[in-house]
Design a protein around this motif. Structure first.
Motif, short mmCIF file in Angstrom:
data_model
loop_
_atom_site.label_atom_id
_atom_site.label_comp_id
_atom_site.label_asym_id
_atom_site.label_seq_id
_atom_site.Cartn_x
_atom_site.Cartn_y
_atom_site.Cartn_z
N ILE A 41 46.91 35.10 39.17
CA ILE A 41 46.00 33.95 39.24
C ILE A 41 46.00 33.19 37.91
CG2 ILE A 41 43.89 35.10 38.42
CD1 ILE A 41 44.16 32.67 41.45
N THR A 42 46.68 33.74 36.89
CA THR A 42 46.64 33.14 35.56
C THR A 42 47.92 32.40 35.18
OG1 THR A 42 47.51 35.07 34.38
CG2 THR A 42 45.15 35.04 34.84
N ARG A 75 43.58 28.18 38.50
CA ARG A 75 43.98 29.25 37.59
C ARG A 75 42.74 29.95 37.03
NH1 ARG A 75 49.75 28.83 34.77
NH2 ARG A 75 50.76 27.52 36.34
N GLY A 76 42.90 31.24 36.78
CA GLY A 76 41.79 32.00 36.24
C GLY A 76 42.18 32.67 34.94
N SER A 77 41.38 33.64 34.53
CA SER A 77 41.67 34.37 33.28
C SER A 77 41.82 35.85 33.56
CB SER A 77 40.53 34.15 32.27
OG SER A 77 39.36 34.79 32.71
N ASP A 123 38.69 38.22 33.38
CA ASP A 123 37.75 38.22 34.50
C ASP A 123 38.12 39.21 35.60
OD1 ASP A 123 36.14 36.31 33.36
OD2 ASP A 123 37.00 34.63 34.48
N SER A 133 38.23 33.82 39.25
CA SER A 133 39.49 34.54 39.06
C SER A 133 39.64 35.69 40.05
CB SER A 133 39.57 35.08 37.63
OG SER A 133 39.41 34.05 36.68
#
Length: 339
Positions: free
Chosen positions: A229-230, A257-259, A262, A286
Motif C-alpha cells: 500500500i506504500t 498510498r499509506g505508510s 500504520d 493504510s
C-alpha cells in the motif's frame, strides 16, 4: 543417496527434479541425519535453489502430506512465504476472512510465528476464530462457512525431521518457498506473497510445472510479501501455463498510498485488534487499503471479477455493508464446536 547428492552439490552440481524428489523423500522418511539436512539446505541456499529442485521437493511434500477433500470446490489460498522481516499485521489472514465473507471458499494454509511477530494460527486464536484439529473438521468448516485453516504441522507431519536443522541454521531456506505451493486442499487459485521478486520468478516456474489455474505471485517494492500500500509491487500472473509480469500501485486500483508504520505490529494481540478494526470498517487508511488490495487480488484469481480494480470495489462494498463483520461474528460462534 543423500551423501552422494551432497558430494555432487559440493562440486557445484545441482539436482535434477527426480534427484530432488528422492532427496526430499529421504528427509521426510527420517532417513537423513540432521547434519545432512542442514548441509543440503545450506548448500542450496548459498548457490541458489533451482526450479528443478523446488519442483522435486514440492512433489515429495505433496505426496507425504495429508490431503483435504474439497469435492472439486475451487478453493483459494492466500498463504505467502513470510520472511520479509517488516513486522506487519497478518494481512493474508485478514484477506482470507474477507474473501470467505464474500462467498469465496478459502483453505488457508499456515503456521504459528516462525520469522514474523504473529503467525496466522496465532492471530486466529486471538480473533477467536476456530482452527480445526483434523481434516474432517476442516472440511466441515469449509463447506459451512467458506473458511478452514490448514495448520501446516498437522498436514505435513513428515516435515518434523527437518524442524531442528531449520531452527539451528536460522536462515531462510527452500522450505520457506514450499509452504504456499503445498496446500493440502490442492488450491488452484492463489495469491502468494513472496519477499523477493527473483524468488517469485522461480516459484512461478515451479507452479506452472506443478499445475495451477490462476495464481498471482506478488512482491511489494519494499520487500513486503504482500501487495504494498506504500509503493509499487511486482506481480507475476499465471493463467494455466502462461505467465505475465507487471507492476501495480495502489493508485492503479483506486486506493490511496499509506505508510508502513500504520500496518506494523509487535504482537498477535495488536494484529488481532487491527484486523477487527478493518473488518468493522474502522481501521486507518493504510490497514484498510492493504487488506482491500490483497483481498481484491485474490478475488481476481477466482475470475469472479475481471480486474483487481473491480475487485477493490467489491471488497469495499462488502466491508462497508457490514457483511464482512457479521461473517466474522458467525465464525466466532462456531469456535465452541471445535474446542
Amino acid at each position: 543417496m543423500l551423501k552422494d547428492i551432497l558430494r555432487s552439490c559440493m562440486d557445484g552440481h545441482t539436482m535434477t527434479e527426480a534427484e530432488a524428489e528422492k532427496a526430499m523423500n529421504e528427509i521426510m522418511q527420517g532417513a537423513a541425519t540432521p547434519s545432512q539436512i542442514a548441509s543440503l539446505l545450506t548448500l542450496m541456499r548459498f548457490r541458489g535453489e533451482t526450479v528443478d529442485e523446488m519442483t522435486g521437493f514440492a512433489k515429495a511434500m505433496r505426496a507425504h502430506s495429508l490431503r483435504l477433500e474439497t469435492d472439486d470446490i475451487p478453493v483459494v489460498d492466500t498463504c505467502g512465504t513470510g520472511g520479509d522481516d517488516l513486522s506487519t499485521f497478518n494481512i493474508s489472514t485478514a484477506s482470507a476472512i474477507v474473501l470467505s465473507a464474500m462467498g469465496v471458499p478459502v483453505a488457508k494454509h499456515g503456521n504459528r510465528a516462525v520469522s514474523s511477530k504473529s503467525g496466522s494460527a496465532d492471530v486466529l486464536e486471538e480473533l477467536s476464530i476456530p482452527t480445526q484439529h483434523n481434516k474432517e473438521e476442516a472440511r466441515s468448516a469449509l463447506l459451512n462457512s467458506n473458511l478452514c485453516f490448514l495448520f501446516a504441522p498437522l498436514y505435513h507431519q513428515s516435515m518434523k525431521h527437518a524442524v531442528t536443522p531449520r531452527k539451528e541454521i536460522g536462515f531462510r531456506t527452500i522450505f520457506n518457498l514450499l509452504g504456499p505451493i503445498t496446500n493440502p486442499a490442492g488450491a488452484k487459485h492463489q495469491l502468494i506473497g513472496v519477499y523477493d521478486h527473483e524468488f517469485a520468478k522461480k516459484l512461478a516456474d515451479t507452479l506452472v510445472r506443478l499445475g495451477t489455474t490462476k495464481t498471482l505471485l506478488v512482491t511489494g517494492g519494499e520487500g513486503l510479501d504482500e501487495l504494498s500500500i506504500t509503493t509499487e509491487s511486482n506481480v507475476i500472473e499465471i493463467n494455466g501455463d502462461e505467465q505475465k509480469i507487471y507492476t501495480i500501485s495502489p493508485e492503479d486500483v483506486g486506493l490511496k498510498r499509506g505508510s508502513l508504520e500504520d500496518i506494523q505490529v509487535r504482537t498477535p494481540q495488536e494484529s488481532a485488534l487491527l484486523i477487527k478494526e478493518i473488518l468493522r470498517g474502522e481501521a486507518n487508511t493504510s490497514a484498510h487499503g492493504i487488506v482491500t488490495f490483497n483481498a481484491a487480488a485474490a478475488l481476481y484469481t477466482t475470475n469472479r471479477v475481471n480486474s483487481i480494480q473491480e475487485g477493490v470495489k467489491e471488497v469495499q462494498n462488502a466491508i462497508e455493508s457490514g457483511k464482512v463483520y457479521r461473517h466474522y461474528q458467525s465464525l466466532q460462534k462456531e469456535k465452541q464446536q471445535y474446542a
